[in-house]
Design a protein around this motif. Sequence first.
Motif, PDB file in Angstrom:
ATOM      1  N   HIS A   1       0.845  -1.186   0.000  1.00  0.00           N
ATOM      2  CA  HIS A   1       0.000   0.000   0.000  1.00  0.00           C
ATOM      3  C   HIS A   1       0.878   1.232   0.000  1.00  0.00           C
ATOM      4  O   HIS A   1       1.932   1.251   0.626  1.00  0.00           O
ATOM      5  N   LYS A   2       0.424   2.249  -0.706  1.00  0.00           N
ATOM      6  CA  LYS A   2       1.164   3.508  -0.782  1.00  0.00           C
ATOM      7  C   LYS A   2       0.346   4.599  -0.126  1.00  0.00           C
ATOM      8  O   LYS A   2      -0.885   4.548  -0.125  1.00  0.00           O
ATOM      9  N   THR A   3       1.040   5.586   0.406  1.00  0.00           N
ATOM     10  CA  THR A   3       0.370   6.756   0.939  1.00  0.00           C
ATOM     11  C   THR A   3       1.212   7.982   0.632  1.00  0.00           C
ATOM     12  O   THR A   3       2.439   7.916   0.635  1.00  0.00           O
ATOM     13  N   THR A   4       0.549   9.078   0.334  1.00  0.00           N
ATOM     14  CA  THR A   4       1.244  10.339   0.065  1.00  0.00           C
ATOM     15  C   THR A   4       1.204  11.180   1.330  1.00  0.00           C
ATOM     16  O   THR A   4       0.140  11.364   1.914  1.00  0.00           O
ATOM     17  N   VAL A   5       2.381  11.641   1.747  1.00  0.00           N
ATOM     18  CA  VAL A   5       2.475  12.440   2.974  1.00  0.00           C
ATOM     19  C   VAL A   5       3.314  13.677   2.716  1.00  0.00           C
ATOM     20  O   VAL A   5       4.174  13.700   1.828  1.00  0.00           O
ATOM     21  N   ALA A   6       3.050  14.709   3.529  1.00  0.00           N
ATOM     22  CA  ALA A   6       3.901  15.900   3.495  1.00  0.00           C
ATOM     23  C   ALA A   6       5.278  15.509   4.008  1.00  0.00           C
ATOM     24  O   ALA A   6       5.397  14.646   4.888  1.00  0.00           O
ATOM     25  N   ILE A   7       6.304  16.124   3.485  1.00  0.00           N
ATOM     26  CA  ILE A   7       7.676  15.757   3.857  1.00  0.00           C
ATOM     27  C   ILE A   7       7.914  15.935   5.362  1.00  0.00           C
ATOM     28  O   ILE A   7       8.688  15.208   5.958  1.00  0.00           O
TER      29      ILE A   7
ATOM     30  N   ILE B   1       5.112   7.131   0.122  1.00  0.00           N
ATOM     31  CA  ILE B   1       5.850   6.144   0.902  1.00  0.00           C
ATOM     32  C   ILE B   1       5.047   4.857   1.029  1.00  0.00           C
ATOM     33  O   ILE B   1       3.853   4.819   0.769  1.00  0.00           O
ATOM     34  N   VAL B   2       5.735   3.805   1.451  1.00  0.00           N
ATOM     35  CA  VAL B   2       5.095   2.517   1.677  1.00  0.00           C
ATOM     36  C   VAL B   2       4.298   2.617   2.974  1.00  0.00           C
ATOM     37  O   VAL B   2       4.830   3.016   4.008  1.00  0.00           O
ATOM     38  N   ALA B   3       3.024   2.273   2.899  1.00  0.00           N
ATOM     39  CA  ALA B   3       2.166   2.240   4.079  1.00  0.00           C
ATOM     40  C   ALA B   3       1.862   0.782   4.360  1.00  0.00           C
ATOM     41  O   ALA B   3       1.118   0.141   3.632  1.00  0.00           O
TER      42      ALA B   3
END
Length: 104
Positions: free
Chosen positions: A2-8, A54-56
């Motif tokens: 699973h992927k997730t988009t996060v603020a740096i 990132i990998v979730a």
Amino acid sequence: MHKTTVAIEDVPEAAVLAEPVLDVHQQVLLSAGTLLTPARLDSLRQRGVTRLVIVAAAPDAVESLALQAQTDERLQYLFRHALQAGQVNPLLHMVARYRQGGSP
């Protein structure tokens, strides 16, 4: 995976990139599977990167991916001279398989 988009700013410790990070010219800054260290995150911030994919995964899976990324990073460092010379090193691939639990 699973992927997730996060603020740096919100990237958790020992996170692993799920997708490569590209600069404005579409050049790869970091490839998928790279372990995100504080130094790498600082470098990305300086280049204007604000979000990462990132990998979730479950905590155990994240630890496993982080350990694998550290192992890959260490092997890249140990074989850096051969890799810079453009040589294909079968020993590198054998050691990598062995460290990942496979047979050499």
